[in-house]
Design an enzyme around this catalytic site. Structure first.
Site, PDB file in Angstrom:
ATOM      1  N   GLU A 133       0.813  -1.220   0.000  1.00 20.37           N
ATOM      2  CA  GLU A 133       0.000   0.000   0.000  1.00 20.37           C
ATOM      3  C   GLU A 133       0.847   1.271   0.000  1.00 20.37           C
ATOM      4  OE1 GLU A 133      -2.647  -3.218   1.767  1.00 20.37           O
ATOM      5  OE2 GLU A 133      -0.570  -2.566   2.086  1.00 20.37           O
ATOM      6  N   PHE A 158     -12.619  -6.549  13.201  1.00 19.49           N
ATOM      7  CA  PHE A 158     -11.465  -7.050  12.452  1.00 19.49           C
ATOM      8  C   PHE A 158     -11.036  -6.019  11.409  1.00 19.49           C
ATOM      9  CE2 PHE A 158      -9.870  -9.514   8.720  1.00 19.49           C
ATOM     10  CZ  PHE A 158      -8.704  -9.988   9.304  1.00 19.49           C
TER      11      PHE A 158
END
Length: 573
Positions: free
Chosen positions: A50, A112
């Site tokens: 990323e 999560f």
């Protein structure tokens, strides 16, 4: 028509004229990726990390004047992106980052891959949004692009919960210009202040023009050239502004600051009128502000960001506005005033005699060698081989400074580097973004053996999309700038700066399907570069130059010192 949130995102990107999106998929953004799969308005580029997505989008913007776009998932996806976002923020690069978020009902429940994206990124974005209602999505996307590209540019983040991307609502296409009551950047300079600046410049005996990245951001390099023609003043450009004024023009005196030239620093310090155009007097440029301010001079400062004016150095004539607009207003006023009251030509000639005397020190001269490769020599040869026309990206360290000092940039948007944050690992992703934006250009990435390993996985991205940058690794087997500081400031105690477990870069690069060349002799430098740019024009080539381990970047102003307190070489230690 009714569209899902994911489809609205894709429609908005198309509305903004986006050609490329750099990203990496994950659970929270899969509906968006599904919408991307079903469209053909723009191309998605799959990176391998990323951070590289943000850097590539950043370089896409730097090299094209478009808004770069990146797409990452929630949690670790966006935290991996923070370094790239902060890099773009420090250098005022217009970008829009789309991040996935857990469903709105789960926000704050430690779900999560949840993190407080808005909170984490707030210090390093121009603005950020969390979309909680699908009805706000399209308008938020449009505002993000508007904020990113106007005023002082910068990255804007839009955090989109997963349930927003699957919900539906009526969609209305974009109509007219975005207007926001709470955001109205000043673009026209105050006429009275511009007239004061003109009179001050005309009265100057030792004028100096100090140029920052704002000139490139505003597309004002032609107006700058006209102003220099009118004033006859010497010009210095910051690291971020290289190319805003031609480096081969005799009126260019080099960079100022920590690794600036002797003539630029002395002229900055001894001018009587300093015109700062789109620069921010940062610590790497002026050194110690108290030392910088001890010489009497008048300072004119043009900048679109009012918070940058008088932030570190007090100025006499502040002008807030878009650089291009301000110079458009200033040029005819200067021309008229100069016709009525000509400048002191004799004083200007005497000032140039002094500047040329400083230039005569030849502070960038270095001792070349027939037996060991000097890094400066590699950069000089790169400039010759490419005719000075390549788009050059760099990582951060000694190689970055040598690239800035020895590659003569004559046009804007050809020099891409991390100036404000100093981010190692940007070089290769920058080269990817630059080539996506400029497919016909020669792309050269100047890096070091430390920096390149931080995002070396992007060799895989280059393979997938047939990207062909030429990577010049100035390999001195040290974290070079760390070693230099340790030599000068820490009694040559080289704590953790020696790299003794390097890979065989040639074999590593070849394993990705690219071309690797190892160069150990000075006589082989130019032939290797010509082979890379000519014979292997359509391949990624990694050139591993084994360079002198002892070479330092000169001149150097130690941290906390003034511009006149330069070290010009090892003899000054």
């Amino acid at each position: 028509m009714e569209l899902t949130g994911a489809d609205i995102v894709v429609r908005c990107l198309a509305e903004e004229g986006v050609d490329h999106v750099f990203g990496y998929p994950g659970g929270a953004v899969l509906y968006i990726y599904d919408a991307i799969y079903k469209q053909d308005n723009f191309k998605h580029v799959l990176v391998r990390h990323e951070q590289a997505a943000i850097h590539a989008a950043d370089a896409y913007s730097r090299s094209s004047d478009k808004v770069g776009v990146a797409l990452v998932t929630s949690g670790p996806g966006v935290t991996n992106a923070v370094t790239g976002i902060a890099t773009a923020y420090m250098d005022s690069i217009p970008m829009v980052i789309l991040s996935g978020q857990v469903p709105t009902a789960a926000i704050g429940e430690d779900a999560f891959q949840e993190c407080d994206t808005v909170g984490i990124t707030r210090p390093c974005v121009k603005h950020n949004f969390l979309v909680r209602d699908i009805k706000d999505l399209a308008e938020t996307m449009r505002r993000a692009f508007y904020i990113a590209r106007t005023g002082r540019p910068g990255p804007v983040l839009v955090d989109i919960p997963k349930d927003i991307t699957v919900a539906t609502c009526k969609y209305m296409p974009k109509r007219g210009e975005i207007k926001m009551r709470s955001y109205a950047p000043v673009v026209k300079g105050h006429q009275g202040q511009i007239k004061k600046a003109v009179q001050m410049l005309l009265a100057a005996e030792r004028p100096m023009i100090y140029v920052g990245g704002g000139v490139i951001a505003s597309g004002a390099h032609e107006e700058l050239m006209k102003l220099v023609d009118m004033t006859g003043a010497p010009v210095t450009t910051t690291l971020m502004a290289l190319g805003a004024f031609p480096a081969t023009d005799p009126r260019f005196v080099g960079m100022p600051g920590m690794h600036g030239t002797y003539e630029a620093n002395l002229a900055m310090q001894n001018s009587d009128v300093l015109l700062a155009v789109g620069a921010r007097f940062d610590d790497r440029v002026v050194g110690n502000p108290r030392h910088f301010s001890q010489n009497p001079r008048k300072i004119i400062h043009i900048d679109i960001d009012p918070s940058s004016i008088s932030k570190r150095v007090r100025v006499d004539v502040p002008i807030v506005g878009n650089i291009k607009n301000v110079l458009d207003d200033m040029l005819p006023l200067y021309e008229q005033a100069a016709a009525e009251s000509p400048r002191n030509a004799g004083a200007l000639a005497k000032w140039w005699e002094q500047v040329e005397e400083w230039r005569g020190r030849r502070c960038l001269a270095y001792e070349n060698s027939d037996s060991i490769i000097k890094p400066q020599f590699v950069v000089e040869k790169l400039w010759e081989v490419t005719g000075g026309n390549a788009i050059v990206t760099s990582d951060v360290g000694q190689h970055q400074m040598w690239a800035a000092q020895y590659y003569k940039f004559d046009a804007p948007r050809r020099w891409l580097n991390s100036g404000g944050l100093g981010t190692m690992g940007v070089g290769l992703p920058y080269a990817m973004g630059a080539q996506m934006a400029n497919p016909d250009a020669d792309i050269a990435c100047i890096t070091g053996e430390g920096s390149i390993q931080m995002n070396i996985q992007e060799l895989s991205t280059c393979k997938q999309y047939r990207l062909t940058p030429k990577i010049l690794c100035l390999n001195n087997r040290y974290l070079g700038m760390v070693r230099q500081w340790q030599q000068i400031e820490y009694g040559s105690r080289y704590s953790e700066s020696y790299v003794d477990a390097l890979p065989d870069f040639v074999k590593l690069v070849e394993s990705y399907g690219h071309v690797g060349i190892r160069i150990e002799k000075p006589a082989d430098v130019e032939p290797a570069l010509r082979e890379a740019f000519n014979k292997h024009k359509d391949r990624l080539v990694f050139l591993d130059f084994i360079t002198d381990q002892t070479e330092n970047v000169w001149p150097m102003v130690k941290a906390g010192r003034g511009l006149t307190e330069m070290l010009l070489g090892s003899e000054d230690l």
